[in-house]
Motif scaffolding. Structure first.
Motif, short mmCIF file in Angstrom:
data_model
loop_
_atom_site.label_atom_id
_atom_site.label_comp_id
_atom_site.label_asym_id
_atom_site.label_seq_id
_atom_site.Cartn_x
_atom_site.Cartn_y
_atom_site.Cartn_z
N ASP A 20 0.87 -1.27 0.28
CA ASP A 20 0.27 0.18 -0.08
C ASP A 20 0.75 0.85 -0.38
OD1 ASP A 20 -2.46 -1.33 -0.06
OD2 ASP A 20 -2.41 -1.20 2.43
N SER A 21 1.61 0.86 0.54
CA SER A 21 2.70 2.26 0.84
C SER A 21 3.57 2.59 -0.39
CB SER A 21 4.33 2.65 1.84
OG SER A 21 3.71 2.15 3.10
N PHE A 22 3.60 1.49 -1.17
CA PHE A 22 4.60 1.21 -2.14
C PHE A 22 3.54 2.82 -3.39
CE2 PHE A 22 4.52 0.01 -6.49
CZ PHE A 22 5.74 0.37 -7.21
N PHE A 23 2.45 2.17 -3.39
CA PHE A 23 1.08 3.47 -4.54
C PHE A 23 0.74 4.86 -4.10
CE2 PHE A 23 0.60 -1.34 -5.29
CZ PHE A 23 0.15 -1.31 -6.79
N THR A 24 1.17 4.66 -2.93
CA THR A 24 1.46 5.89 -2.08
C THR A 24 2.02 7.18 -2.19
OG1 THR A 24 0.00 4.98 -0.09
CG2 THR A 24 0.91 7.25 -0.15
N ASN A 25 4.22 6.36 -2.35
CA ASN A 25 4.73 7.29 -2.70
C ASN A 25 4.96 7.07 -4.52
OD1 ASN A 25 7.12 6.97 0.01
ND2 ASN A 25 5.51 5.49 0.17
N TYR A 26 3.88 6.63 -5.12
CA TYR A 26 4.22 6.92 -6.31
C TYR A 26 2.83 6.81 -7.23
CZ TYR A 26 8.88 4.99 -5.30
OH TYR A 26 10.17 5.26 -4.64
N PRO A 27 1.80 7.88 -6.73
CA PRO A 27 0.61 8.30 -7.11
C PRO A 27 0.72 8.21 -8.64
CG PRO A 27 1.55 10.13 -5.88
CD PRO A 27 3.08 8.86 -5.81
N GLY A 28 0.09 8.03 -9.29
CA GLY A 28 -0.46 8.22 -10.61
C GLY A 28 0.39 7.38 -11.33
N LEU A 29 1.40 6.05 -11.16
CA LEU A 29 2.44 6.22 -11.92
C LEU A 29 1.71 5.21 -12.77
CD1 LEU A 29 5.13 6.67 -13.21
CD2 LEU A 29 5.81 4.90 -10.79
N PHE A 30 1.06 4.18 -11.97
CA PHE A 30 -0.03 3.11 -13.17
C PHE A 30 -1.91 3.36 -13.29
CE2 PHE A 30 3.37 1.82 -9.95
CZ PHE A 30 4.64 1.53 -11.40
N ASN A 31 -2.01 2.73 -14.20
CA ASN A 31 -3.34 2.49 -14.23
C ASN A 31 -3.85 1.41 -13.37
OD1 ASN A 31 -3.18 -0.03 -15.72
ND2 ASN A 31 -3.45 0.97 -16.98
N SER A 32 -5.68 1.04 -13.25
CA SER A 32 -5.61 0.06 -12.51
C SER A 32 -5.58 -1.08 -12.54
CB SER A 32 -7.52 0.20 -12.30
OG SER A 32 -7.74 -0.01 -13.37
N ASP A 33 -5.07 -1.45 -14.14
CA ASP A 33 -4.83 -3.02 -14.55
C ASP A 33 -3.57 -2.86 -14.05
OD1 ASP A 33 -7.45 -3.31 -15.44
OD2 ASP A 33 -6.87 -2.49 -17.48
N GLU A 34 -2.89 -2.00 -14.00
CA GLU A 34 -1.46 -2.45 -13.96
C GLU A 34 -0.94 -2.35 -12.34
OE1 GLU A 34 0.54 0.27 -17.22
OE2 GLU A 34 0.35 1.53 -15.74
N GLU A 35 -2.24 -1.41 -11.77
CA GLU A 35 -1.91 -1.84 -10.01
C GLU A 35 -2.73 -3.12 -9.29
OE1 GLU A 35 -3.96 -0.17 -5.64
OE2 GLU A 35 -3.44 1.04 -7.51
N LYS A 36 -2.78 -3.42 -10.56
CA LYS A 36 -3.93 -4.83 -10.21
C LYS A 36 -2.94 -6.17 -10.51
CE LYS A 36 -7.42 -8.21 -11.65
NZ LYS A 36 -9.19 -8.69 -11.84
N LYS A 37 -2.03 -5.83 -11.23
CA LYS A 37 -0.80 -7.11 -11.61
C LYS A 37 0.16 -6.55 -10.92
CE LYS A 37 1.27 -8.64 -16.05
NZ LYS A 37 1.86 -8.18 -17.32
N ILE A 38 1.03 -5.24 -10.46
CA ILE A 38 1.40 -5.49 -9.30
C ILE A 38 1.28 -6.06 -7.42
CG2 ILE A 38 2.88 -3.84 -8.42
CD1 ILE A 38 2.62 -1.73 -10.54
N ARG A 39 0.50 -5.88 -7.76
CA ARG A 39 -0.61 -6.32 -6.09
C ARG A 39 -0.11 -7.77 -6.39
NH1 ARG A 39 -2.37 -2.82 -2.41
NH2 ARG A 39 -2.57 -0.68 -3.11
N SER A 40 -0.45 -9.13 -7.87
CA SER A 40 -0.92 -10.18 -7.74
C SER A 40 0.68 -10.66 -8.08
CB SER A 40 -1.65 -10.49 -9.04
OG SER A 40 -1.26 -11.91 -9.60
N ALA A 41 1.45 -9.96 -8.31
CA ALA A 41 3.50 -9.73 -8.45
C ALA A 41 3.44 -9.79 -6.86
CB ALA A 41 4.22 -9.42 -9.28
N TRP A 42 3.65 -9.40 -6.16
CA TRP A 42 3.73 -9.14 -4.80
C TRP A 42 3.09 -9.97 -3.56
CZ3 TRP A 42 7.27 -7.07 -1.87
CH2 TRP A 42 6.91 -6.59 -0.07
N ASP A 43 1.79 -10.22 -3.86
CA ASP A 43 1.77 -11.98 -3.28
C ASP A 43 1.98 -12.92 -3.54
OD1 ASP A 43 -0.45 -10.06 -2.18
OD2 ASP A 43 -2.03 -10.35 -3.87
N TYR A 44 2.31 -13.53 -5.39
CA TYR A 44 2.94 -14.54 -5.24
C TYR A 44 4.54 -14.57 -4.68
CZ TYR A 44 5.06 -18.10 -7.88
OH TYR A 44 5.47 -18.85 -8.59
N LEU A 45 4.58 -13.28 -4.68
CA LEU A 45 6.45 -12.96 -4.28
C LEU A 45 6.45 -13.38 -2.55
CD1 LEU A 45 9.50 -12.04 -3.56
CD2 LEU A 45 8.61 -10.17 -3.22
#
Length: 612
Positions: A20-45
């Motif tokens: 959550d802090s990652f997206f707070t620190n870099y706001p607007g850098l990713f759209n909703s689909d990209e954010e979903k993909k990044i969160r999924s990769a994080w959960d996998y890790l």
């Protein structure tokens, strides 16, 4: 040195709070689909590593998060961020790459596989396999530049968190970074990352010098700020009179740059005066040139210190105007560039991803960098020579000069290169026929070191050809390889010392291998004679429990049944059998990997019938 608090000093370990802090620190850098993909990769890790700890006691997943933050700072895309999370996932689960590809796509799996292979390479200056490691690492860039971007971020984070390892390990890692990774970041134009890698390397490789420079830079901070503020105000005022809006930042040069000046000039840091610099950002290229005139009207420029990297960009895409002036009796370096040039200067090849809509056509592309053109050409030639690639590392990652043809084409060469290197850089056919050269209209020796920005004209003769003296004189890998190949093919007097030394080492290795087999076979033979004194040999050759294969008895030594023998897999004749003492066998290339255990057959009760 600049660091990001979230990247280096976070004490938070809760995975959900971290993402959550990652997206707070870099706001607007990713759209909703990209954010979903990044969160999924994080959960996998997290699913793979939630219970793993580093040697320092911290959770395993903190390092991937910090790597992702470094790359997000350069505004890199969602696939790169996902790859940052998973760049070492194969260390945790070596079989998970197909799953990564299924969940996140082929690109992310490819980047993860590439970074894992580079991590496995042992890149040490004392290693016999350094050239091969460098080759694999550099060629990985040609396949996908993002592999190296992720790896550079990985190296930077490890340098930022190097306190927990032993001083010996700190120095080893620091030397590797200054030898490989910082020059590579420079060649890719990633100036901020390069500067921090260099400063951190100095901190651990020479702590005394680092602390000395740090203390000097910290001294008289208020006095230095007054000096810089005065210069900045004069530029702002003069630019405003011309109707030019600019942004100016001031800074002390980074520590490693000061350290290099100390070594070059043999002076203490306190004796150096040109440690300060101003950076001026203009709106257009025309304004950059107007402003350089304004600066030179305010202060006297130092002779020979003006450089126009706008008209002649560096090989990594860097563009800027550089000048050093005498301001209040002290040298002051000033850099002038546009905002787009600044993006390239700070992020280099990574700036290609800064604008995902493709709104800026001036951003540097990986395929336009000279290092990629060199690597692409070399990979296509399938070169394997280790000495060649050891030299290539220095050529690709060392200092460069830029030399012009009479038509105005620019060629990048390593420092120390000569006219022969330049001729081969133009075309192999020109290099093979070179007999003379002119630099700026004057005849120069072919072996004289070329200087930056010289205009060089090559003189050829159709009767000329490469010579052994030229082979010794050239500095570039291409020239050396082409001359060497010509001499091997055309000069009967040429003695290839490197090839001879390699062959002798190979023969020595084969001889040892053959000697070991001979001793083993002799021992086996003595043992068999005791137990099977009356057993006669069939004349067939046995491997394990069969004789059903093609066998050729070598004519050079013609081993007889009962003699110790050795065998190897030949390309066209099945298994070739030699006497264990045969010198011809000892000279067979790569014999250690081609040899096979063979023995004389002493029984008729084997499976199949041998053919000899």
């Amino acid at each position: 040195m600049k660091t990001e608090t979230f990247e280096t000093n976070t004490t938070e370990t809760d995975p959900q709070i971290l993402i959550d802090s990652f997206f707070t620190n870099y706001p607007g850098l990713f759209n909703s689909d990209e954010e979903k993909k990044i969160r999924s990769a994080w959960d996998y890790l997290i699913s793979k590593t939630k219970d793993l700890k580093r040697s320092c006691g911290l959770p395993y997943y903190l390092h991937p998060m910090r790597v992702a933050c470094i790359l997000a700072k350069s505004h890199l895309g969602a696939d790169v961020i996902c790859s940052a999370f998973l760049h070492n996932i194969l260390d945790v689960d070596s079989e998970c790459l197909p799953e990564v590809e299924q969940k996140f796509g082929k690109d992310i799996a490819s980047i993860c596989g590439g970074t894992s292979r580079i991590t496995a390479l042992k890149i040490k200056s004392s290693s016999m396999h350094e050239a091969d490691s460098i080759r694999k690492m550099l060629f990985a860039m040609v396949d996908d530049i993002r592999v190296i971007l992720v790896k550079l971020a990985d190296r930077l984070d490890r340098m930022r968190n190097l306190k927990s390892v032993s001083p010996e390990s700190q120095k080893m890692v620091a030397h590797e970074v200054i030898d490989i990774w910082a020059p590579l970041a420079s060649r890719l134009g990633m100036n901020d990352l390069k500067n921090e890698l260099e400063d951190l390397s100095l901190k651990y490789s020479n702590p005394a010098a680092f602390q000395q420079i740090k203390a000097i830079v910290a001294q008289k901070k208020e006095e230095r700020q007054e000096y810089l503020d005065s210069a900045v105000k004069k530029i702002y005022d003069s630019a405003a009179k011309e109707g030019i809006k600019v942004k100016i930042s001031s800074r002390a040069k980074h520590f490693y740059s000061i350290y290099q000046k100390m070594r070059k000039r043999n002076k203490e840091a306190g004796e150096l005066y040109d440690l300060l610099a101003l950076r001026v950002i203009c709106s257009t290229v025309a304004e950059c040139y107007t402003l350089i005139g304004i600066v030179h009207s305010l202060w006297k420029p130092m002779d020979g210190r003006f450089k126009d990297y706008i008209a002649m960009p560096k090989a990594n895409g860097y563009q800027s105007l550089h000048t050093t002036v005498i301001c209040q009796g002290k040298p002051l370096e000033i850099q002038i560039r546009t905002q787009d040039m600044h993006n390239v200067a700070e992020h280099g090849v990574a700036s290609h991803w800064l604008y995902k809509k493709g709104t800026n056509k001036d951003l540097v592309r990986a395929e336009d960098l000279s290092i990629f053109n060199q690597l692409r050409e070399l990979r296509d030639e399938h070169l394997e020579d280790e000495a060649f690639f050891a030299d290539l590392k220095n050529e690709l990652l060392g200092d460069s000069i830029y030399v012009f043809t009479p038509k105005g084409d620019v060629k990048e060469l390593p420092s120390g290169a000569n006219a022969i290197d330049f001729a081969y850089a133009i075309h192999t056919g020109i290099g093979e026929k070179v007999v003379g050269a002119k630099a700026d209209g004057k005849i120069i020796p072919l072996t004289a070191e070329l200087k930056n920005t010289q205009i060089v004209e090559i003189i050829t003769n159709p009767q000329a050809h490469p010579t052994q003296a030229q082979l010794k004189a050239v500095k570039t890998g291409k020239a050396r390889q082409k001359i060497h190949s010509w001499l091997v093919a055309n000069d009967p007097t040429f003695i290839d010392k490197d090839a001879i030394a390699k062959r002798e080492a190979e023969i020595a290795s084969n001889s040892l291998h053959s000697q070991q087999i001979m001793e083993q076979r002799a021992a086996e033979g003595r043992h068999r004679k005791k137990k099977q004194a009356e057993t006669s040999y069939t004349g067939r050759i046995r491997i394990d429990n069969t004789t059903n294969f093609l066998v050729t008895i070598a004519k050079c030594c013609d081993p007889k049944p009962g003699e110790p023998i050795v065998g190897y897999i030949s390309r066209n004749r099945g298994i070739t059998v030699h006497a264990a003492t045969c010198t011809t066998f000892q000279r067979i290339p790569d014999i250690e990997h081609r040899s096979i255990d063979v023995a004389w057959d002493t029984s008729d009760k084997v499976n199949g019938t041998g053919t000899t």
